[in-house]
Design a protein around this motif. Structure first.
Motif, short mmCIF file in Angstrom:
data_model
loop_
_atom_site.label_atom_id
_atom_site.label_comp_id
_atom_site.label_asym_id
_atom_site.label_seq_id
_atom_site.Cartn_x
_atom_site.Cartn_y
_atom_site.Cartn_z
N ASP A 12 0.76 -1.25 0.00
CA ASP A 12 0.00 0.00 0.00
C ASP A 12 0.80 1.31 0.00
O ASP A 12 0.30 2.31 -0.54
CB ASP A 12 -0.95 0.04 1.20
CG ASP A 12 -2.10 -0.94 1.08
OD1 ASP A 12 -2.60 -1.12 -0.04
OD2 ASP A 12 -2.49 -1.50 2.12
N GLU A 50 -11.19 1.75 0.82
CA GLU A 50 -11.14 1.65 -0.64
C GLU A 50 -12.56 1.71 -1.19
O GLU A 50 -13.48 1.12 -0.62
CB GLU A 50 -10.50 0.33 -1.09
CG GLU A 50 -9.05 0.19 -0.72
CD GLU A 50 -8.48 -1.17 -1.07
OE1 GLU A 50 -7.31 -1.22 -1.45
OE2 GLU A 50 -9.22 -2.19 -0.96
N GLY A 53 -12.05 -0.80 -4.91
CA GLY A 53 -10.64 -1.17 -5.01
C GLY A 53 -9.68 -0.01 -5.12
O GLY A 53 -8.47 -0.23 -5.24
N VAL A 54 -10.16 1.24 -5.07
CA VAL A 54 -9.30 2.43 -5.19
C VAL A 54 -9.14 3.07 -3.82
O VAL A 54 -10.14 3.31 -3.12
CB VAL A 54 -9.92 3.44 -6.18
CG1 VAL A 54 -9.10 4.72 -6.25
CG2 VAL A 54 -10.05 2.81 -7.56
N PHE A 55 -7.90 3.38 -3.43
CA PHE A 55 -7.63 4.00 -2.14
C PHE A 55 -8.44 5.29 -2.00
O PHE A 55 -8.45 6.14 -2.88
CB PHE A 55 -6.13 4.32 -1.99
CG PHE A 55 -5.81 5.12 -0.77
CD1 PHE A 55 -5.78 4.54 0.48
CD2 PHE A 55 -5.60 6.49 -0.87
CE1 PHE A 55 -5.52 5.30 1.62
CE2 PHE A 55 -5.33 7.26 0.26
CZ PHE A 55 -5.29 6.66 1.50
#
Length: 168
Positions: A12, A50, A53-55
């Protein structure tokens, strides 16, 4: 919106650092690499949000706070709480705080948090009060000592009011 909250993983740090860089904030990958290390040795828990799936954001629980009043009372501290600008006002911050408090509740009936005292922290100040956090009664702190009447200080990110909350 598919929101997932999980613990920080070794892959990460660069993803997070780059996401903050895209919005003009400097948060080096080394900072998050340190968080990975401190999480693995039990000093902190870092939670990542998330969206699909995106921070989107993160928050830390520091198990032994550096703030003297929390350290003396073994109050875990919620720390370095950020949601990317493009994901704000979607409830992600509240969900991160819910999870951080859930994690703290496993070890403590109290949670602590520090908040800056100038306008840039206004949204956080309001959020924490709405969540039941109240000042610890010690006044403001500059990272080294409590500010006393008559002291001159430069108001910056180090000037903090600390708050506590009893967890049900």
């Amino acid at each position: 919106m598919n929101l997932k909250i999980r613990k920080l993983a070794e892959h990460d740090p660069w993803i997070i650092s780059n996401a903050f860089k895209e919005q003009g904030w400097e948060k080096p990958a080394a900072q998050f690499e340190r968080y990975v290390s401190e999480q693995s040795n039990g000093d902190r828990t870092t939670l990542i949000a998330e969206i699909d799936g995106v921070f989107a954001g993160h928050v830390n629980v520091i198990w032994e706070s550096y703030y003297p009043a929390f350290k003396e009372r073994n109050i875990p501290e919620v720390n370095d709480f950020n949601v990317l600008l493009k994901f704000q006002r979607l409830g992600i911050g509240s969900k991160l705080m819910d999870k951080a408090e859930e994690v703290i509740r496993e070890r403590s009936s109290l949670a602590g948090i520090g908040v800056g005292v100038f306008g840039d922290y206004g949204n956080a100040q309001v959020l924490y009060v709405k969540r039941g956090y109240v000042p610890d009664g010690k006044g403001i702190h500059d990272g080294q000592h409590y500010i006393k009447y008559g002291d001159s200080v430069v108001i910056n990110d180090d000037i903090v009011l600390y708050l506590i909350k009893t967890l049900d």
